[in-house]
Design a protein around this motif. Structure first.
Motif, PDB file in Angstrom:
ATOM      1  N   LYS A   1      18.808 -15.096  61.261  1.00 51.18           N
ATOM      2  CA  LYS A   1      19.141 -13.746  60.796  1.00 51.18           C
ATOM      3  C   LYS A   1      18.466 -13.465  59.467  1.00 51.18           C
ATOM      4  O   LYS A   1      17.886 -12.407  59.262  1.00 51.18           O
ATOM      5  CB  LYS A   1      20.654 -13.609  60.619  1.00 51.18           C
ATOM      6  CG  LYS A   1      21.349 -13.014  61.821  1.00 51.18           C
ATOM      7  CD  LYS A   1      22.806 -12.715  61.510  1.00 51.18           C
ATOM      8  CE  LYS A   1      23.477 -12.106  62.731  1.00 51.18           C
ATOM      9  NZ  LYS A   1      24.913 -11.974  62.532  1.00 51.18           N
ATOM     10  N   ASP A   2      18.549 -14.453  58.548  1.00 54.18           N
ATOM     11  CA  ASP A   2      17.917 -14.301  57.236  1.00 54.18           C
ATOM     12  C   ASP A   2      16.418 -14.117  57.394  1.00 54.18           C
ATOM     13  O   ASP A   2      15.814 -13.279  56.744  1.00 54.18           O
ATOM     14  CB  ASP A   2      18.188 -15.531  56.353  1.00 54.18           C
ATOM     15  CG  ASP A   2      19.638 -15.551  55.879  1.00 54.18           C
ATOM     16  OD1 ASP A   2      20.090 -16.605  55.370  1.00 54.18           O
ATOM     17  OD2 ASP A   2      20.294 -14.526  56.025  1.00 54.18           O
ATOM     18  N   GLY A   3      15.832 -14.911  58.268  1.00 58.32           N
ATOM     19  CA  GLY A   3      14.393 -14.830  58.561  1.00 58.32           C
ATOM     20  C   GLY A   3      14.017 -13.435  59.019  1.00 58.32           C
ATOM     21  O   GLY A   3      13.073 -12.830  58.545  1.00 58.32           O
ATOM     22  N   GLU A   4      14.814 -12.866  59.913  1.00 59.87           N
ATOM     23  CA  GLU A   4      14.539 -11.528  60.453  1.00 59.87           C
ATOM     24  C   GLU A   4      14.595 -10.461  59.370  1.00 59.87           C
ATOM     25  O   GLU A   4      13.737  -9.587  59.292  1.00 59.87           O
ATOM     26  CB  GLU A   4      15.536 -11.187  61.566  1.00 59.87           C
ATOM     27  CG  GLU A   4      15.148 -11.795  62.904  1.00 59.87           C
ATOM     28  CD  GLU A   4      16.312 -11.811  63.889  1.00 59.87           C
ATOM     29  OE1 GLU A   4      17.276 -11.043  63.677  1.00 59.87           O
ATOM     30  OE2 GLU A   4      16.254 -12.592  64.842  1.00 59.87           O
ATOM     31  N   SER A   5      15.623 -10.569  58.502  1.00 59.42           N
ATOM     32  CA  SER A   5      15.762  -9.536  57.470  1.00 59.42           C
ATOM     33  C   SER A   5      14.663  -9.668  56.428  1.00 59.42           C
ATOM     34  O   SER A   5      14.188  -8.677  55.888  1.00 59.42           O
ATOM     35  CB  SER A   5      17.150  -9.579  56.836  1.00 59.42           C
ATOM     36  OG  SER A   5      17.344 -10.838  56.245  1.00 59.42           O
TER      37      SER A   5
ATOM     38  N   CYS B   1      11.562 -10.663  57.025  1.00 58.93           N
ATOM     39  CA  CYS B   1      10.386 -10.072  57.692  1.00 58.93           C
ATOM     40  C   CYS B   1      10.385  -8.575  57.524  1.00 58.93           C
ATOM     41  O   CYS B   1       9.396  -7.982  57.119  1.00 58.93           O
ATOM     42  CB  CYS B   1      10.422 -10.407  59.196  1.00 58.93           C
ATOM     43  SG  CYS B   1       9.387 -11.810  59.604  1.00 58.93           S
ATOM     44  N   ALA B   2      11.530  -7.962  57.813  1.00 64.16           N
ATOM     45  CA  ALA B   2      11.660  -6.506  57.720  1.00 64.16           C
ATOM     46  C   ALA B   2      11.349  -6.053  56.301  1.00 64.16           C
ATOM     47  O   ALA B   2      10.589  -5.128  56.087  1.00 64.16           O
ATOM     48  CB  ALA B   2      13.063  -6.091  58.136  1.00 64.16           C
ATOM     49  N   ALA B   3      11.869  -6.753  55.307  1.00 63.83           N
ATOM     50  CA  ALA B   3      11.670  -6.400  53.890  1.00 63.83           C
ATOM     51  C   ALA B   3      10.183  -6.468  53.535  1.00 63.83           C
ATOM     52  O   ALA B   3       9.647  -5.561  52.909  1.00 63.83           O
ATOM     53  CB  ALA B   3      12.489  -7.322  53.004  1.00 63.83           C
ATOM     54  N   SER B   4       9.487  -7.537  53.928  1.00 55.81           N
ATOM     55  CA  SER B   4       8.064  -7.692  53.553  1.00 55.81           C
ATOM     56  C   SER B   4       7.209  -6.630  54.255  1.00 55.81           C
ATOM     57  O   SER B   4       6.221  -6.165  53.705  1.00 55.81           O
ATOM     58  CB  SER B   4       7.561  -9.103  53.842  1.00 55.81           C
ATOM     59  OG  SER B   4       7.737  -9.404  55.196  1.00 55.81           O
ATOM     60  N   ASN B   5       7.562  -6.199  55.451  1.00 49.73           N
ATOM     61  CA  ASN B   5       6.826  -5.119  56.140  1.00 49.73           C
ATOM     62  C   ASN B   5       6.908  -3.828  55.340  1.00 49.73           C
ATOM     63  O   ASN B   5       5.929  -3.116  55.177  1.00 49.73           O
ATOM     64  CB  ASN B   5       7.388  -4.895  57.554  1.00 49.73           C
ATOM     65  CG  ASN B   5       6.854  -5.953  58.516  1.00 49.73           C
ATOM     66  OD1 ASN B   5       5.827  -6.568  58.236  1.00 49.73           O
ATOM     67  ND2 ASN B   5       7.536  -6.148  59.621  1.00 49.73           N
ATOM     68  N   ASP B   6       8.107  -3.538  54.838  1.00 54.22           N
ATOM     69  CA  ASP B   6       8.288  -2.321  54.035  1.00 54.22           C
ATOM     70  C   ASP B   6       7.374  -2.361  52.819  1.00 54.22           C
ATOM     71  O   ASP B   6       6.714  -1.373  52.494  1.00 54.22           O
ATOM     72  CB  ASP B   6       9.754  -2.197  53.568  1.00 54.22           C
ATOM     73  CG  ASP B   6      10.679  -1.843  54.729  1.00 54.22           C
ATOM     74  OD1 ASP B   6      11.899  -2.023  54.590  1.00 54.22           O
ATOM     75  OD2 ASP B   6      10.151  -1.383  55.755  1.00 54.22           O
TER      76      ASP B   6
END
Lengths: 155, 129
Positions: free
Chosen positions: B110-114, B116-121
């Motif tokens: 879950k932490d990994g997924e969030s 990833c989302a943050a770095s894309n932004d």
């Protein structure tokens, strides 16, 4: 219940954990119970039931049915069972019970499910009842225990 | 503290099922025998608890642990249960560990997924500049 999917998990314990815990906590000085301890008590109780049932069946005269008297006999004769000796006395015949009650001047109580002449399923000619009902409260069972002592003394 | 009688007794049906496991298939258990077995088992729980608790207290602990229970089996002369109990305990510990590992793994995912989302932004913002 939530969580059950197609794959069936083999249950590690069969007795309800919550009930085991309730019984344990009813013991006066108990404060906290660790998870492993709860599991082990649960498992040990399973083993105990196995042990008692198997021993009772081994000494049973009727191998098709396990009766109260078989269980009571094991409890009364096996040292390891001394902790429940008091609450599981041997049964007495109805005639003996009547004699005792008359001697004590107490009323004779009949089991609601059986009458004096009803000896369904029993082969012996004697009026032979399981006169102690384990469902009775502890106070009632004390009276039956006294009866057992008096029978022993009268012999 | 009023407690219903039933609360302090193990359920008849379950106890009977357990008893039947060690009896030949055609054997029936009488009504009074079932109640007696359930009562005996319930008192056994109390008996072992009392013995285990005494051991915990002796070691200045307020929590009964697995070893207290094992030791209590020796003290109450139920030695024959000890080996099997130890085997079961090992299996239990294994299951507990597997559950813990599964929870940690899920959390990391879950932490990994969030992350990833943050770095894309962040990347989008950089592009604009």
């Amino acid at each position: 219940m939530a969580g059950r999917k197609g794959k069936r998990e083999k249950k590690l314990v069969k007795l309800p954990e919550s009930r085991i815990k309730t019984i344990m906590k009813s013991s006066p000085e108990v404060e906290n119970i660790g998870k492993e301890a709860l599991f082990l008590v649960n498992k040990a109780t399973e083993f105990f039931i196995h042990y008692l049932a198997k021993s009772a069946h081994a000494i049973s005269s009727n191998k098709q049915e396990l009766c109260y008297s078989d269980v009571a006999e094991i409890v009364q004769t096996n040292e390891i069972m001394s902790f429940i000796k008091e609450i599981m006395p041997r049964t007495i015949t109805f005639s003996q019970y009547k004699e005792l009650m008359v001697a004590k001047g107490l009323p004779i109580e009949y089991e609601s499910s059986e009458s004096e002449s009803d000896v369904k399923g029993r082969k012996s000619n004697e009026e032979d009842f399981d006169y102690f009902e384990p469902e009775q409260s502890y106070e009632d069972s004390e009276n039956v225990f006294e009866m057992e002592d008096e029978i022993k003394e009268s012999k | 503290m009023a407690q219903s009688f039933d609360d302090l007794n193990l359920p008849n049906a379950v106890v009977t099922r357990i008893a039947k496991e060690v009896l030949p298939e055609n054997v029936s258990i009488g009504k009074e025998a079932r109640t007696a077995l359930a009562k005996a088992a319930s008192v056994f729980v109390l008996y072992i608890t009392s013995a285990s608790n005494a051991l915990a207290t002796k070691n200045n602990r307020k929590t009964i642990n697995g070893l207290d229970v094992i030791e209590a089996m020796h003290e109450t002369d139920f030695h024959m249960f000890v080996e099997h109990l130890k085997e079961n305990l090992e299996y239990f510990k294994k299951i507990q560990q597997e559950k813990k590992d599964a929870v940690v793994k899920q959390k990391l995912q879950k932490d990994g997924e969030s992350n990833c989302a943050a770095s894309n932004d962040n990347a989008d913002e950089n592009d604009i500049q």
